[in-house]
Scaffold this motif. Structure first.
Motif, PDB file in Angstrom:
ATOM      1  N   THR A  81     -94.575  96.537  13.119  1.00 61.85           N
ATOM      2  CA  THR A  81     -95.306  95.669  14.033  1.00 61.85           C
ATOM      3  C   THR A  81     -96.294  94.741  13.599  1.00 61.85           C
ATOM      4  O   THR A  81     -97.446  95.220  12.685  1.00 61.85           O
ATOM      5  CB  THR A  81     -96.060  96.549  15.163  1.00 61.85           C
ATOM      6  N   LEU A  82     -96.141  93.665  13.452  1.00 66.82           N
ATOM      7  CA  LEU A  82     -97.009  92.472  12.603  1.00 66.82           C
ATOM      8  C   LEU A  82     -98.267  92.122  13.593  1.00 66.82           C
ATOM      9  O   LEU A  82     -98.176  91.880  14.959  1.00 66.82           O
ATOM     10  CB  LEU A  82     -96.254  91.479  12.469  1.00 66.82           C
ATOM     11  N   ALA A  83     -99.279  92.060  13.006  1.00 65.57           N
ATOM     12  CA  ALA A  83    -100.613  91.563  13.789  1.00 65.57           C
ATOM     13  C   ALA A  83    -100.417  90.007  14.150  1.00 65.57           C
ATOM     14  O   ALA A  83    -100.812  89.602  14.929  1.00 65.57           O
ATOM     15  CB  ALA A  83    -101.927  91.566  13.030  1.00 65.57           C
ATOM     16  N   ARG A  84     -99.760  89.528  12.876  1.00 64.25           N
ATOM     17  CA  ARG A  84     -99.654  87.893  13.234  1.00 64.25           C
ATOM     18  C   ARG A  84     -98.126  87.595  12.788  1.00 64.25           C
ATOM     19  O   ARG A  84     -97.425  88.388  11.904  1.00 64.25           O
ATOM     20  CB  ARG A  84    -100.433  87.110  12.248  1.00 64.25           C
ATOM     21  N   GLY A 104    -101.604  84.893   9.629  1.00 60.57           N
ATOM     22  CA  GLY A 104    -103.129  85.386   9.165  1.00 60.57           C
ATOM     23  C   GLY A 104    -103.198  85.638   7.655  1.00 60.57           C
ATOM     24  O   GLY A 104    -104.599  86.016   7.279  1.00 60.57           O
TER      25      GLY A 104
END
Length: 115
Positions: A81-84, A104
């Motif tokens: 799961t990537l933040a950006r 990011g």
């Protein structure tokens, strides 16, 4: 129902095919719209070629890597799961690895790519 008598559909038996066709079109439109909403993470955002030009890698915004030709798969962020989202990739000079770059500024190294 003048349109039935005026030539749009002269025989009511054609209506039995018209209504299901219209329903299918509506359902297809809804399906395509919902697929487009989830497809943004599957949009290709980067590509890199192998040094000999015999293969290449594609990366999508979710970090999934697709290897073609003589390009080897060294890993991906597809299960993370990537933040950006991922915005690009660069292959190592020897073609035995690659870096993925996130929006990011995060960098992910695979194969012989170092930090």
């Amino acid at each position: 129902m003048d349109f039935l008598e005026e030539g749009f559909v002269r025989d009511r038996k054609h209506l039995q095919f018209l209504l299901p066709a219209l329903m299918a079109l509506v359902l297809l439109t809804i399906s395509v719209d919902s697929a487009a909403a989830t497809a943004s993470s599957h949009r290709t955002v980067g590509m890199a070629a192998t040094p000999d030009g015999g293969g290449d890698w594609l990366v999508d915004a979710g970090g999934d890597i697709f290897a073609f030709g003589d390009a080897q798969f060294y890993g991906s962020t597809g299960g993370v799961t990537l933040a950006r989202r991922i915005v690009g990739m660069v292959a190592t000079p020897d073609g035995r690895g690659y870096w993925l770059v996130g929006a990011g500024g995060a960098t992910f190294a695979f194969g012989d790519a170092g930090f």
